[in-house]
Design a protein around this motif. Structure first.
Motif, mmCIF file in Angstrom:
data_model
loop_
_atom_site.group_PDB
_atom_site.id
_atom_site.type_symbol
_atom_site.label_atom_id
_atom_site.label_comp_id
_atom_site.label_asym_id
_atom_site.label_seq_id
_atom_site.Cartn_x
_atom_site.Cartn_y
_atom_site.Cartn_z
ATOM 1 N N SER A 182 -11.743 -23.986 -0.242
ATOM 2 C CA SER A 182 -12.350 -22.799 0.363
ATOM 3 C C SER A 182 -11.803 -21.548 -0.298
ATOM 4 N N ASP A 183 -12.450 -20.442 -0.009
ATOM 5 C CA ASP A 183 -12.114 -19.168 -0.646
ATOM 6 C C ASP A 183 -11.624 -18.190 0.418
ATOM 7 N N ASP A 184 -10.403 -17.728 0.294
ATOM 8 C CA ASP A 184 -9.869 -16.697 1.205
ATOM 9 C C ASP A 184 -9.777 -17.162 2.671
ATOM 10 N N GLY A 190 -19.109 -13.952 -5.444
ATOM 11 C CA GLY A 190 -20.360 -13.453 -4.885
ATOM 12 C C GLY A 190 -20.508 -11.947 -5.020
ATOM 13 N N ASP A 191 -19.382 -11.263 -5.181
ATOM 14 C CA ASP A 191 -19.455 -9.803 -5.268
ATOM 15 C C ASP A 191 -19.409 -9.305 -6.709
ATOM 16 N N ARG A 192 -19.586 -10.230 -7.657
ATOM 17 C CA ARG A 192 -19.591 -9.835 -9.074
ATOM 18 C C ARG A 192 -20.854 -10.358 -9.745
ATOM 19 N N SER A 213 -16.899 -0.806 1.498
ATOM 20 C CA SER A 213 -15.814 0.067 1.956
ATOM 21 C C SER A 213 -14.952 0.521 0.794
ATOM 22 N N HIS A 214 -14.768 -0.320 -0.204
ATOM 23 C CA HIS A 214 -14.185 0.138 -1.464
ATOM 24 C C HIS A 214 -14.721 -0.726 -2.599
ATOM 25 N N GLY A 215 -14.903 -0.109 -3.764
ATOM 26 C CA GLY A 215 -15.524 -0.798 -4.892
ATOM 27 C C GLY A 215 -16.951 -1.196 -4.516
ATOM 28 N N HIS A 216 -17.508 -2.210 -5.160
ATOM 29 C CA HIS A 216 -18.792 -2.784 -4.758
ATOM 30 C C HIS A 216 -19.935 -1.788 -4.647
ATOM 31 N N ASN A 217 -19.922 -0.811 -5.558
ATOM 32 C CA ASN A 217 -20.980 0.204 -5.524
ATOM 33 C C ASN A 217 -21.695 0.296 -6.871
ATOM 34 N N HIS A 239 -15.304 -15.675 1.114
ATOM 35 C CA HIS A 239 -15.171 -14.521 0.221
ATOM 36 C C HIS A 239 -16.253 -13.480 0.527
ATOM 37 N N VAL A 240 -15.950 -12.238 0.200
ATOM 38 C CA VAL A 240 -16.968 -11.178 0.349
ATOM 39 C C VAL A 240 -18.004 -11.276 -0.762
ATOM 40 N N PRO A 241 -19.224 -10.818 -0.560
ATOM 41 C CA PRO A 241 -19.767 -10.300 0.695
ATOM 42 C C PRO A 241 -20.065 -11.459 1.655
ATOM 43 N N ASP A 281 -7.952 -21.230 -1.847
ATOM 44 C CA ASP A 281 -7.446 -20.644 -3.101
ATOM 45 C C ASP A 281 -6.445 -19.519 -2.917
ATOM 46 N N ASN A 282 -6.419 -18.946 -1.746
ATOM 47 C CA ASN A 282 -5.424 -17.903 -1.421
ATOM 48 C C ASN A 282 -5.536 -17.619 0.071
ATOM 49 N N GLY A 283 -4.605 -16.816 0.547
ATOM 50 C CA GLY A 283 -4.586 -16.523 1.972
ATOM 51 C C GLY A 283 -5.723 -15.592 2.388
ATOM 52 N N GLY A 329 -1.059 -11.773 3.445
ATOM 53 C CA GLY A 329 -2.329 -12.482 3.275
ATOM 54 C C GLY A 329 -2.664 -12.435 1.800
ATOM 55 N N LYS A 330 -3.932 -12.565 1.488
ATOM 56 C CA LYS A 330 -4.391 -12.450 0.093
ATOM 57 C C LYS A 330 -3.671 -11.272 -0.582
ATOM 58 N N TYR A 331 -3.272 -11.421 -1.798
ATOM 59 C CA TYR A 331 -2.582 -10.433 -2.641
ATOM 60 C C TYR A 331 -1.075 -10.350 -2.374
HETATM 61 C C1 NG6 Z 1 -10.958 -7.416 -5.893
HETATM 62 C C2 NG6 Z 1 -12.184 -6.998 -5.095
HETATM 63 C C3 NG6 Z 1 -12.339 -7.948 -3.931
HETATM 64 C C4 NG6 Z 1 -12.368 -9.386 -4.412
HETATM 65 C C5 NG6 Z 1 -11.154 -9.687 -5.273
HETATM 66 C C6 NG6 Z 1 -11.167 -11.062 -5.891
HETATM 67 C C7 NG6 Z 1 -12.700 -4.565 -4.991
HETATM 68 C C8 NG6 Z 1 -12.352 -3.262 -4.378
HETATM 69 N N1 NG6 Z 1 -11.989 -5.630 -4.592
HETATM 70 O O1 NG6 Z 1 -10.837 -6.601 -7.025
HETATM 71 O O2 NG6 Z 1 -13.493 -7.623 -3.219
HETATM 72 O O3 NG6 Z 1 -13.535 -9.600 -5.163
HETATM 73 O O4 NG6 Z 1 -11.063 -8.752 -6.335
HETATM 74 O O5 NG6 Z 1 -11.064 -12.038 -4.926
HETATM 75 O O6 NG6 Z 1 -13.599 -4.634 -5.822
HETATM 76 S S1 NG6 Z 1 -10.692 -13.498 -5.351
HETATM 77 O O7 NG6 Z 1 -10.609 -14.271 -4.133
HETATM 78 O O8 NG6 Z 1 -11.767 -13.963 -6.209
HETATM 79 O O9 NG6 Z 1 -9.422 -13.430 -6.036
#
Ligand code: NG6
Ligand code: CA
Length: 527
Positions: free
Chosen positions: A34-36, A163-165, A213-217, A273-275, A325-327, A356-358
């Protein structure tokens, strides 16, 4: 390529596997990743508000580990370690990758999948990849090589990154799925394309399915802003709402297709994972909004894959591992109300841990870890054995009847005995993407000083810390200034630094860490 070697001979000295008979086919291996998703997000790890019946059942039928770890607090480095058996902090370029990154695992290197393929396994990856594709500039309109298929997978159905890239398309065996050649795809992480909406403007944001809320624009896809820009490929673009179903279907089809020979399935779900835009049937399944509902979606996908094993009578001879894969993270760049709803429900996604994550604290890398292998894993057991995902290439090679030596030379430890009720590692290293390292043994965890200036207030407990409040961040900075030693047995939340009281333990763990670091830190990837 099926081997006729007596497996018992290969397991010589490993009585734990003596039940594997000479004629019996080696076990299938299914890795549910799973992711996050955090330690505390699953019912079997204590969540009161997220129903996860399938994972709970898996734990009840097998062994649930309380000291199971991913190697890093973010995705790419954890997955790199998982597949190669090498800590990602030993190599440059293993941090969170953009969607157009080149494949960071060179064809020809030993991987978990390649070692199983050599033993005659069908090896499939379905889901989130995030280890790069191609050898430089990728042309998404041609067959992409190298892909997972060149590093040991006989089948792949993946998203390139997250999913957010961008690119927001599926890639099957190196080709973008459903691409119309008359509408070629272009991807850029440098600049947008003519006609892209300005997702910084209030008017455009008001139209989004889920605001950022941050990035993702940058790119706008399916009503959601993403990282990076993309042009064309309209017919190939995925729908976030059906992505989970698509992955689960592909995974089940892989199992059905290979039911008559040994197979390895690496199911890398995108949840949560987001979104966090999932199928509407999950909406409201938890009081936590999209983040909690996405955990339910993951549990559902796991349930479908496990049911597919049952359907073909394969469960008995299949090792199933679950991990993440991470917290956990709450706000990871979209306004999905996770912070507010978690607070209201009192849900602690990292369980009893802080961070948590990071984060280098336990919440970053201590994740759910379940193993079920009928006749081998003790049933309903809770194990405190230390086990890391970096061990899995060696463990899988071992249970498949192969030779784990190529991974044992790196950072894998053959912890297969832990799956059958025995001991795990003596020490284990976890890391962040910034190469902050920590080492733990059965009881103690040591984090060397990372040199930040001391200022700020006292700790406020696990939930507040995960929410990333200003107070927690201040505290974090202050803590990092000194070496930290925590007694994980009495202080799992890492609230009381006892480095000053136990200099001999600090010295012992630091010596192991230094010895490990001396074997290489941040070296170039093999070219
Ligand atoms: C970050 C993203 C976050 C997520 C993460 C990777 C922003 C602000 N934050 O840079 O949304 O994508 O990278 O997550 O863009 S991971 O689970 O794939 O490591
Ligand atoms: Ca992740």
């Amino acid at each position: 390529m099926r081997r006729a070697l007596p497996l018992v001979a290969l397991f010589c000295g490993m009585s734990v596997f003596s039940a594997v008979g000479a004629e019996k086919r080696p076990p299938n291996i299914v890795l549910l990743y799973s992711d996050d998703i955090g330690w505390g997000d699953l019912g079997c790890y204590g969540s009161k508000v997220i129903p996860t019946p399938n994972l709970d059942k898996l734990a009840a039928q097998g062994t649930r580990f309380t000291s199971g770890y991913c190697t890093s607090a973010t995705c790419t480095p954890s997955r790199y370690s998982l597949l190669t058996g090498e800590y990602a902090w030993r190599r440059q370029g293993t941090g969170v990758l953009p969607g157009d990154a080149r494949l960071i695992i060179k064809p020809g290197r030993p991987t978990m999948a390649a070692s199983l393929a050599k033993l005659g396994y069908a090896t499939g990856v379905v889901g989130k990849w995030h280890l790069g594709l191609g050898a430089g500039v990728v042309d998404w309109n041609q067959k992409i090589e190298p892909s997972p298929n060149q590093i040991g997978f006989t089948y792949s159905f993946i998203m390139a990154a997250t999913g957010d890239r961008v690119p927001t398309v599926f890639v099957e065996d190196g080709s973008v799925v459903g691409l119309d050649p008359k509408d070629p795809i272009e991807v850029s992480y440098k600049a947008g394309y003519a006609g892209d909406p300005d997702l910084g403007s209030e008017a455009e944001r008001a139209k989004l399915k889920m605001d950022w809320s941050h990035g993702h624009n940058m790119a706008l896809v399916n009503g959601v802003g993403r990282i990076g820009w993309m042009k064309g490929g309209k017919a190939a673009v995925w729908e976030d709402e059906t992505m989970g179903d698509t992955f689960a279907e592909k995974a089940c089809a892989f199992i059905a297709h290979h039911k008559d020979k040994p197979f390895f399935l690496y199911y890398a779900s995108h949840e949560n994972h987001v979104p966090r835009v999932h199928h509407p049937r999950y909406t409201g399944r938890t009081p936590l909004g999209p983040r909690g509902d996405a955990v339910v979606a993951f549990d559902d996908q796991a349930g479908r894959i496990l049911a597919e094993l049952d359907k073909h009578g394969l469960a008995e001879n299949t090792l199933v591992i679950y991990s993440s894969d991470n917290g956990p993270v709450l706000d990871d760049g979209y306004k999905d109300r996770a912070v507010e709803l978690n607070r209201l429900a009192g849900h602690t996604p990292a369980g009893p841990f802080r961070g948590g994550k990071y984060s280098i604290l336990e919440g970053g890398t201590r994740v759910g870890f379940i193993a079920r292998w009928p006749g081998h894993t003790p049933v309903g057991k809770v194990s405190e054995a230390l086990i890391s995902q970096v061990d899995l290439p060696a463990v899988f090679a071992r249970v498949a009847g192969g030779d784990p030596a190529e991974f044992l030379k790196l950072d894998s430890v053959d912890t297969s005995a832990a799956l059958t009720g025995g001991a795990g590692r003596e020490t284990l290293i976890s890391s962040t993407q910034a190469n902050v390292l920590a080492i733990r043994d059965a009881r103690w965890k040591f984090i060397p000083a990372t040199g930040a200036p001391p200022k700020g207030k006292q700790a406020s407990g696990p939930l507040v810390d995960l929410l990333g409040s200003g107070e927690a961040q201040e505290n974090d900075r202050r803590e990092k200034a000194s070496p930290r030693l925590f007694d994980l047995q009495t202080d799992p939340a890492e609230l009381r630094n006892v480095a000053g009281e136990h200099p001999e333990i600090v010295e012992r763990l630091n010596a192991v860490l230094l010895e490990q670091r001396a074997r290489g830190v941040a070296q170039p990837l093999p070219s």
